[in-house]
Scaffold this motif. Structure first.
Motif, PDB file in Angstrom:
ATOM      1  N   ASN A  40       0.676  -1.371   0.009  1.00  0.00           N
ATOM      2  CA  ASN A  40      -0.083   0.011  -0.101  1.00  0.00           C
ATOM      3  C   ASN A  40       0.947   1.256   0.031  1.00  0.00           C
ATOM      4  O   ASN A  40       1.919   1.368   0.651  1.00  0.00           O
ATOM      5  N   GLN A  87     -11.662  -2.861  -6.414  1.00  0.00           N
ATOM      6  CA  GLN A  87     -11.763  -3.543  -5.334  1.00  0.00           C
ATOM      7  C   GLN A  87     -12.984  -4.133  -4.582  1.00  0.00           C
ATOM      8  O   GLN A  87     -13.230  -5.066  -4.523  1.00  0.00           O
ATOM      9  N   GLU A 165      -6.674  -4.940  -7.696  1.00  0.00           N
ATOM     10  CA  GLU A 165      -7.324  -5.863  -6.555  1.00  0.00           C
ATOM     11  C   GLU A 165      -8.607  -6.551  -6.564  1.00  0.00           C
ATOM     12  O   GLU A 165      -9.262  -6.405  -5.579  1.00  0.00           O
ATOM     13  N   ALA A 168      -9.373  -9.192  -3.573  1.00  0.00           N
ATOM     14  CA  ALA A 168      -9.146  -8.841  -2.309  1.00  0.00           C
ATOM     15  C   ALA A 168      -9.953  -9.309  -1.502  1.00  0.00           C
ATOM     16  O   ALA A 168      -9.595  -9.713  -0.245  1.00  0.00           O
ATOM     17  N   ASP A 171     -13.044 -15.430  -1.665  1.00  0.00           N
ATOM     18  CA  ASP A 171     -12.498 -16.535  -0.681  1.00  0.00           C
ATOM     19  C   ASP A 171     -11.779 -17.362  -1.846  1.00  0.00           C
ATOM     20  O   ASP A 171     -11.826 -17.062  -3.244  1.00  0.00           O
ATOM     21  N   PRO A 172     -10.947 -18.314  -1.620  1.00  0.00           N
ATOM     22  CA  PRO A 172     -10.253 -18.929  -2.480  1.00  0.00           C
ATOM     23  C   PRO A 172     -10.824 -19.788  -3.671  1.00  0.00           C
ATOM     24  O   PRO A 172     -10.166 -19.402  -4.745  1.00  0.00           O
ATOM     25  N   SER A 173     -11.957 -20.217  -3.612  1.00  0.00           N
ATOM     26  CA  SER A 173     -12.590 -20.818  -4.673  1.00  0.00           C
ATOM     27  C   SER A 173     -12.944 -19.585  -5.685  1.00  0.00           C
ATOM     28  O   SER A 173     -12.748 -19.692  -6.853  1.00  0.00           O
ATOM     29  N   GLN A 242       5.569 -19.266  -0.858  1.00  0.00           N
ATOM     30  CA  GLN A 242       6.045 -20.209   0.267  1.00  0.00           C
ATOM     31  C   GLN A 242       6.784 -21.224  -0.599  1.00  0.00           C
ATOM     32  O   GLN A 242       7.843 -21.574  -0.011  1.00  0.00           O
TER      33      GLN A 242
ATOM     34  N   HIS B  43     -15.596 -21.194   2.924  1.00  0.00           N
ATOM     35  CA  HIS B  43     -15.716 -20.445   1.709  1.00  0.00           C
ATOM     36  C   HIS B  43     -16.986 -19.655   1.686  1.00  0.00           C
ATOM     37  O   HIS B  43     -17.658 -19.813   2.505  1.00  0.00           O
ATOM     38  N   THR B  44     -16.852 -18.695   0.774  1.00  0.00           N
ATOM     39  CA  THR B  44     -18.359 -17.752   0.417  1.00  0.00           C
ATOM     40  C   THR B  44     -19.334 -18.977   0.434  1.00  0.00           C
ATOM     41  O   THR B  44     -19.242 -19.734  -0.318  1.00  0.00           O
ATOM     42  N   GLN B  92     -16.729  -6.873   7.790  1.00  0.00           N
ATOM     43  CA  GLN B  92     -15.624  -6.569   6.743  1.00  0.00           C
ATOM     44  C   GLN B  92     -15.820  -5.195   6.279  1.00  0.00           C
ATOM     45  O   GLN B  92     -16.710  -4.556   6.175  1.00  0.00           O
ATOM     46  N   GLY B 175      -8.119  -6.995   2.172  1.00  0.00           N
ATOM     47  CA  GLY B 175      -7.861  -5.982   1.236  1.00  0.00           C
ATOM     48  C   GLY B 175      -6.374  -5.167   2.071  1.00  0.00           C
ATOM     49  O   GLY B 175      -6.175  -4.089   1.438  1.00  0.00           O
ATOM     50  N   LEU B 176      -5.910  -5.685   3.130  1.00  0.00           N
ATOM     51  CA  LEU B 176      -4.618  -4.801   3.390  1.00  0.00           C
ATOM     52  C   LEU B 176      -3.500  -5.590   2.966  1.00  0.00           C
ATOM     53  O   LEU B 176      -3.643  -6.636   2.450  1.00  0.00           O
ATOM     54  N   HIS B 204     -10.921 -16.552   5.455  1.00  0.00           N
ATOM     55  CA  HIS B 204     -10.781 -17.440   4.452  1.00  0.00           C
ATOM     56  C   HIS B 204      -9.322 -18.310   4.551  1.00  0.00           C
ATOM     57  O   HIS B 204      -9.117 -19.326   4.049  1.00  0.00           O
ATOM     58  N   GLU B 207      -4.195 -20.130   6.956  1.00  0.00           N
ATOM     59  CA  GLU B 207      -2.700 -19.514   7.323  1.00  0.00           C
ATOM     60  C   GLU B 207      -2.786 -18.715   8.898  1.00  0.00           C
ATOM     61  O   GLU B 207      -2.248 -18.970   9.829  1.00  0.00           O
ATOM     62  N   GLY B 244     -13.016 -26.338  -0.756  1.00  0.00           N
ATOM     63  CA  GLY B 244     -12.617 -25.177  -1.311  1.00  0.00           C
ATOM     64  C   GLY B 244     -11.846 -24.027  -0.607  1.00  0.00           C
ATOM     65  O   GLY B 244     -12.178 -22.996  -0.809  1.00  0.00           O
ATOM     66  N   ASP B 246      -8.414 -22.396   1.495  1.00  0.00           N
ATOM     67  CA  ASP B 246      -6.889 -21.899   0.908  1.00  0.00           C
ATOM     68  C   ASP B 246      -6.121 -22.593   1.631  1.00  0.00           C
ATOM     69  O   ASP B 246      -5.601 -22.097   3.078  1.00  0.00           O
ATOM     70  N   PRO B 248      -2.320 -23.463   2.930  1.00  0.00           N
ATOM     71  CA  PRO B 248      -1.163 -22.733   2.434  1.00  0.00           C
ATOM     72  C   PRO B 248      -0.357 -24.025   1.581  1.00  0.00           C
ATOM     73  O   PRO B 248      -0.361 -25.064   1.450  1.00  0.00           O
TER      74      PRO B 248
END
Lengths: 277, 288
Positions: A40, A87, A165, A168, A171-173, A242, B43-44, B92, B175-176, B204, B207, B244, B246, B248
């Motif tokens: 940022n 975003q 972004e 941001a 979620d992962p999926s 990683q 997940h969502t 959020q 978002g950070l 989500h 980690e 679904g 995340d 690591p």
């Protein structure tokens, strides 16, 4: 051919003590997929906002599809060439039905109805939201909303899509789906993609990675060239993926192992080599 | 351990009787104890946001009960109001909810509504602004003049200042950038240590959940899929991927090594753990 060119681009926000961008000269090839990383305050979002003339340079030039963004009479051409995704999807959704939201820009462009219908269906399918076409956006999750916002930009058929972004909040999926859709667009339709992100794994999928720091370009190269520089990235307060860090931790000098292990598979390959050596 | 928050057989259905009917939370039982730090992941659409909105009565259960210190929060209006103060919910992007003229007034808004004395409000505002690293000279500024990262801190301080018994944070790092994430991570830990508040941390990211929490609860399809220590949860990394989530990269690498017959435990999630484990394996051939 370059679709976007910046020449010695500088920008200073009103009342700021220093420049947010200090002399950025970059050329982005048509059809390429470029990721821009940075902290940022590194200037990456400020840079993105110059690509469809939301911000105009304090110094230097920005050319989008050969058009100088500072030329007010060509503003519409610039915005038609480079579409922007932000975003927060909540700030980008205007309609009360998903498919109407996606159609919004097309309607403003005065396209015939059949063409709008076709584009809306295609673009919703591209982001995996077809089954939500008649839903109300406010009942969708953040990730779903963002995919609708992306579909709305895609429907304008820009030559270049600039995403600040976009994942941001996902979620992962959801993130994987969006990135897959973006990759597909890039590969199949040759759309130029510029992706501003914090996620190293997303940047690793691009053709080119640019790392910004304090308004300047700090690193620029292929994902392998950029991410294998673990120590340099740490200096820039960024962490390599990683997989790269793990290989680097086991063999910092890179005598046996290659630090260019961006995927899980490549990393496992290197680790097998390590255990056998 | 003392129980502080409990949901019993909780079900929530959106838009019942319409074509959009959707059961977001499906017969969930969940208990949080005093001082616990719980990572809630999914997940969502897994139902986690719907679940947490029941914790302070923002949503009313379609079926089942929500209890704070053993009392049903929907038994009467006073209990529902008390639940709003007992359970602090940080949504959020909480910075979008800032509205006051100055940072001080914004942080003081919650404590003021609680009817606290002026001196107490003053103490809470200053103390919590300090925890989130906001310097004194910012307190009289408009929150809208601040950077995104600073606004997030103001929003967090506003909830901290209410000193709730249970604090639920929905994706507080979203978002950070990495440095901003580390800061927020630190504030929450510091607050937790200082007040012994029960913290429910929605994310989500496996980690973050593993780094921060002693207990991880995984939601999927409106139900609780797993509930255990980070090590117990990570041991089922393949199921997490299937849900679904995340996982690591190093965990994925270890899963793959395991599939190739290398004797490693997939319950690693940091590069340091992974490197130490592989070095040990190479030196002594011992499994880790």
């Amino acid at each position: 051919m370059a679709i976007i060119e910046t020449k010695d681009l500088t920008f200073r926000y009103e009342d700021a003590d220093s420049d947010a961008l200090c002399g950025v000269t970059l050329s982005i090839e048509e059809g390429s997929f470029t990721a821009i990383l940075g902290h940022n305050g590194s200037g990456k979002s400020t840079f993105a906002k110059h690509l469809n003339a939301i911000l105009l340079p304090s110094g230097g030039k920005v050319y989008v599809g050969g058009v100088d963004t500072a030329d007010e009479s060509r503003l519409f051409d610039v915005r038609k060439t480079a579409g922007m995704v932000f975003q927060n999807p909540d700030n980008q959704i205007v309609a009360t039905v998903v498919e109407e939201d996606v159609a919004f820009a097309c309607e403003n462009m005065g396209l015939p109805q059949e063409e709008i219908r076709k584009r809306v269906d295609e673009c919703l399918a591209a982001v995996g939201m077809s089954e939500y076409a008649r839903h109300a956006p406010h009942l969708l999750s953040g990730g779903q909303k963002q995919r609708v916002a992306i579909a709305g930009v895609l429907a304008m058929r820009p030559r270049c899509i600039v995403m600040d972004e976009p994942t941001a909040m996902l979620d992962p999926s959801g993130r994987a789906e969006v990135i897959r859709a973006v990759q597909q667009l890039n590969r199949e339709t040759g759309m130029t993609v510029i992706l501003i992100t914090h996620h190293m794994e997303e940047a690793a999928l691009a053709d080119r990675v640019i790392v910004m720091k304090q308004g300047k370009v700090a690193l620029d190269g292929t994902p392998k060239q950029v991410f294998s520089q673990v120590d340099r990235l740490r200096e820039l307060s960024l962490a390599a993926p990683q997989t790269v860090q793990l290989v680097h931790a086991l063999d910092p000098a890179g005598t046996v192992l290659s630090p260019e292990a961006l995927s899980v598979e490549e990393c496992v390959g290197q680790l097998m080599k390590y255990l056998e050596a | 351990m003392n129980e502080v928050l409990r949901v019993e057989n909780l079900t929530h259905t959106y838009s019942p009787g319409t074509p959009f009917e959707k059961t977001a939370v499906d017969h969930v039982d969940f208990t949080a104890h005093r001082g616990e730090f719980i990572g809630l992941i999914g997940h969502t659409g897994s139902g986690k946001s719907t679940l947490i909105q029941h914790f302070n009565g923002l949503l009313t259960p379609t079926q089942g009960r929500v209890l704070i210190n053993g009392e049903d929060i929907h038994q009467n209006k006073d209990m529902t109001r008390a639940a709003r103060f007992a359970v602090g919910l940080v949504f959020q992007y909480p910075e979008y909810q800032l509205f006051e003229e100055t940072v001080f007034k914004d942080v003081a808004f919650g404590p003021k509504n609680m009817g606290l004395e002026k001196a107490e409000i003053d103490r809470r505002v200053r103390e919590n602004c300090r925890i989130v690293g906001l310097p004194d000279d910012v307190l009289e500024k408009s929150p809208f003049e601040l950077s995104g990262g600073q606004k997030r801190r103001v929003a967090l301080a506003g909830i901290f200042a209410m000193e709730p018994e249970v604090m639920v944070l929905d994706e507080p790092m979203a978002g950070l950038d990495p440095a901003g994430c580390a800061d927020v991570f630190r504030f929450i830990s510091e607050y937790h240590q200082k007040h012994g508040t029960t913290i429910i941390f929605v994310t989500h990211s496996m980690e973050y959940a593993a780094q921060m929490s002693q207990r991880i609860v995984v939601m999927d399809h409106g139900k609780i899929l797993m509930d255990g220590t980070p090590a117990q949860i990570f041991a089922r990394a393949d199921e997490l991927l299937a849900a679904g989530l995340d996982v690591p990269q190093v965990t994925q690498v270890f899963l793959e090594l395991g599939r190739r017959g290398i004797p490693v435990d997939p319950a690693v999630y940091t590069v340091e753990q992974a490197a130490a484990c592989l070095r040990a394996l190479k030196e002594g051939g011992a499994a880790c």
